[in-house]
Design a protein around this motif. Structure first.
Motif, PDB file in Angstrom:
ATOM      1  N   ILE A 162       0.851  -1.190   0.000  1.00  0.00           N
ATOM      2  CA  ILE A 162       0.000   0.000   0.000  1.00  0.00           C
ATOM      3  C   ILE A 162       0.888   1.241   0.000  1.00  0.00           C
ATOM      4  O   ILE A 162       1.865   1.316   0.760  1.00  0.00           O
ATOM      5  N   TYR A 163       0.546   2.181  -0.880  1.00  0.00           N
ATOM      6  CA  TYR A 163       1.323   3.412  -1.035  1.00  0.00           C
ATOM      7  C   TYR A 163       0.410   4.626  -0.930  1.00  0.00           C
ATOM      8  O   TYR A 163      -0.720   4.600  -1.413  1.00  0.00           O
ATOM      9  N   LEU A 164       0.935   5.673  -0.337  1.00  0.00           N
ATOM     10  CA  LEU A 164       0.308   6.988  -0.399  1.00  0.00           C
ATOM     11  C   LEU A 164       1.054   7.761  -1.478  1.00  0.00           C
ATOM     12  O   LEU A 164       2.265   7.977  -1.378  1.00  0.00           O
ATOM     13  N   LEU A 165       0.329   8.181  -2.513  1.00  0.00           N
ATOM     14  CA  LEU A 165       0.906   8.902  -3.643  1.00  0.00           C
ATOM     15  C   LEU A 165       0.401  10.336  -3.638  1.00  0.00           C
ATOM     16  O   LEU A 165      -0.787  10.579  -3.411  1.00  0.00           O
ATOM     17  N   THR A 166       1.307  11.264  -3.888  1.00  0.00           N
ATOM     18  CA  THR A 166       0.955  12.684  -3.923  1.00  0.00           C
ATOM     19  C   THR A 166       1.671  13.336  -5.097  1.00  0.00           C
ATOM     20  O   THR A 166       2.846  13.060  -5.339  1.00  0.00           O
ATOM     21  N   THR A 167       0.958  14.176  -5.813  1.00  0.00           N
ATOM     22  CA  THR A 167       1.584  14.963  -6.869  1.00  0.00           C
ATOM     23  C   THR A 167       0.907  16.328  -6.935  1.00  0.00           C
ATOM     24  O   THR A 167      -0.261  16.467  -6.576  1.00  0.00           O
ATOM     25  N   ASN A 168       1.655  17.322  -7.376  1.00  0.00           N
ATOM     26  CA  ASN A 168       1.196  18.715  -7.419  1.00  0.00           C
ATOM     27  C   ASN A 168       1.064  19.213  -8.849  1.00  0.00           C
ATOM     28  O   ASN A 168       1.813  18.797  -9.728  1.00  0.00           O
TER      29      ASN A 168
END
Length: 152
Positions: free
Chosen positions: A21-27
């Motif tokens: 399980i991964y938490l992915l963030t992009t702006n």
């Protein structure tokens, strides 16, 4: 370590493990609030659902904020880099077509965090869905339209 641009430093040591399980963030580029437009934000949601429907990931929770997104996923049959490259590319294409835009939509790279303990999962899901509250976008979680979690 050589002095690399931030997008390259994000990739250093990155390893994607299936079923993790991964938490992915992009702006967005220059943190432009593109997704303050609800219709454009729904295009992001559509791509999250497409990734789930094609078996790339199991989406656990997500939120689309005006200038970024958080996406909690269980990686299934793809790599993190392929998932994010495909997702960001398809979103950019749809947003540019729908929003009468052109050019890049996203900052280079993305941030990922692998979760290691079961209790981290609930903590991260709460972090994801409470993001609009912390950002001051709403006073109550239910008032923000662009989020979901499998537990609800």
């Amino acid at each position: 370590m050589p002095d690399l641009p931030a997008s390259h430093r994000l990739r250093t040591g990155r390893y994607a493990e299936p079923n993790r399980i991964y938490l992915l963030t992009t702006n967005t580029l220059d943190r432009e609030p593109v997704f303050a437009d609800f219709a454009l934000g729904r295009l992001v949601v559509h791509q999250f659902r497409q990734a789930q429907n094609t078996g790339l990931v199991n989406s656990l929770a997500w939120v689309v904020i005006p200038d970024h997104f958080h996406w909690l996923v269980e990686l299934e049959k793809c790599s993190l880099s392929n998932l994010m490259r495909q997702t960001k590319s398809l979103i950019a294409r749809e947003v540019n077509l729908s929003g009468n835009r052109n050019g890049p939509l996203w900052q280079q790279g993305y941030h990922d965090r692998a979760l290691r303990r079961e209790e981290d999962l609930v903590k991260m899901a709460r972090y994801v869905v409470a993001n609009p509250l912390r950002a001051g976008l709403v006073e109550r979680l239910g008032d923000y339209p662009l989020w979901d979690a499998i537990w609800l």
